[in-house]
Design a protein around this motif. Structure first.
Motif, short mmCIF file in Angstrom:
data_model
loop_
_atom_site.label_atom_id
_atom_site.label_comp_id
_atom_site.label_asym_id
_atom_site.label_seq_id
_atom_site.Cartn_x
_atom_site.Cartn_y
_atom_site.Cartn_z
N TYR A 58 -35.99 29.89 41.70
CA TYR A 58 -36.12 29.30 40.36
C TYR A 58 -34.94 29.74 39.50
O TYR A 58 -34.73 30.94 39.28
N VAL A 84 -35.23 25.21 42.38
CA VAL A 84 -35.98 24.60 41.27
C VAL A 84 -35.30 24.94 39.96
O VAL A 84 -35.08 26.12 39.64
N VAL A 88 -39.08 29.86 34.71
CA VAL A 88 -40.15 30.24 35.63
C VAL A 88 -41.48 30.47 34.91
O VAL A 88 -42.55 30.20 35.46
N ALA A 91 -43.01 27.19 34.52
CA ALA A 91 -43.52 26.75 35.83
C ALA A 91 -44.88 27.37 36.10
O ALA A 91 -45.81 26.70 36.57
N LEU A 98 -46.39 30.07 41.92
CA LEU A 98 -45.01 29.65 42.19
C LEU A 98 -44.83 29.08 43.58
O LEU A 98 -43.77 28.57 43.93
#
Length: 270
Positions: A58, A84, A88, A91, A98
């Protein structure tokens, strides 16, 4: 190699020391877990991780994300690296985990959000191991024992929710570009997957350690009535003069259960 200026707003310090990178890889658990990396930066750790296992990384910085996409075009194409581009923490808010299967978090974390990331990893049911580079002071708090001066709410959480929590080794500032002003440490945590982090308990602990050098009874009075504290301390054999860092994790758990959870139950039946 491309020269990229580290951005202060993302807390960027690029790890350049190959010896440190090798020691991080050697500390990885021997298991079949996926790897999640947060803040891959220029990919110095990433390139070592993808040789071992499949990785999801990430990265919030658009410039670095673009560089990583080019640098790791082959592993991205063959599926061994999933890159990605996102914050985070956002996310985590959206997807709760994750990764969709059991994973180990292995990363050189930005200092300014390191504590928050570790706490979120404790809440993430899919995360089993946490092996992260953080500021030494943060690592000491997560690995501290009761009666250590560093023992805080973070140590209590770590003791209750993990099977093991320790500092593997320290990393000097010159191992980074640019060098940070502090010593870093590699923190290793093996979570107890049968334990679940209660966010309300986290808030309760913050109150307990609000003024670490004051008496626990004084701190705790902001969330628990004084008469309840007196009877609880007597029941559990806790001295009224005890300071927050002198109380064990299991005692904090008992105080929380008896004062907060049982108090809620009592209120709901009234």
């Amino acid at each position: 190699m491309e020269k990229v200026k580290a951005k202060k707003k993302y807390g960027q310090n690029f790890l350049k020391d190959d010896t440190v990178l090798s020691r991080i890889i050697q500390s990885m658990p021997k298991n079949n877990n996926h790897i999640v990396e947060i803040g891959p930066g220029l990919g110095d750790l990433t390139k070592n991780l993808v040789k071992c296992k499949d990785v999801t990384a990430y990265e919030v910085d658009t410039d670095l994300f673009t560089i990583l996409k080019t640098k790791f075009a082959t592993p991205i194409e063959n599926g061994s690296l999933t890159l990605v581009h996102t914050d985070v923490l956002e996310a985590w808010d959206k997807q709760k985990s994750l990764h969709d299967s059991k994973y180990d978090l292995i990363a050189n974390l930005p200092y300014y959000i390191a504590t928050n990331i570790i706490l979120r990893a404790f809440e993430d049911d899919a995360c089993e191991h946490i092996i992260v580079m953080v500021q030494k002071e943060v690592a000491e708090k997560f690995s501290a024992n009761e009666r250590d001066k560093e023992f805080s709410a973070l140590g209590v959480i770590s003791k209750l929710c993990s099977k093991e929590s320790r500092i593997l080794f320290d990393v000097p500032p010159e191992s980074f570009d640019p060098p940070p002003k502090v010593i870093s440490s590699i923190l290793y945590i093996k979570k107890d997957m049968s334990k679940k982090m209660d966010k309300d308990f986290n808030s309760f602990l913050k109150a307990c350690f609000q003024q670490p050098r004051k008496k626990l009874s004084k701190n705790i009075s902001s969330v628990v009535p004084k008469e309840t504290i007196l009877s609880l301390f007597e029941e559990l054999g806790i001295s009224d003069n005890i300071r927050p860092h002198e109380v064990s994790s299991s005692l904090y758990s008992q105080i929380y259960t008896k004062a907060i959870i049982n108090g809620r139950k009592q209120n709901s039946t009234d």
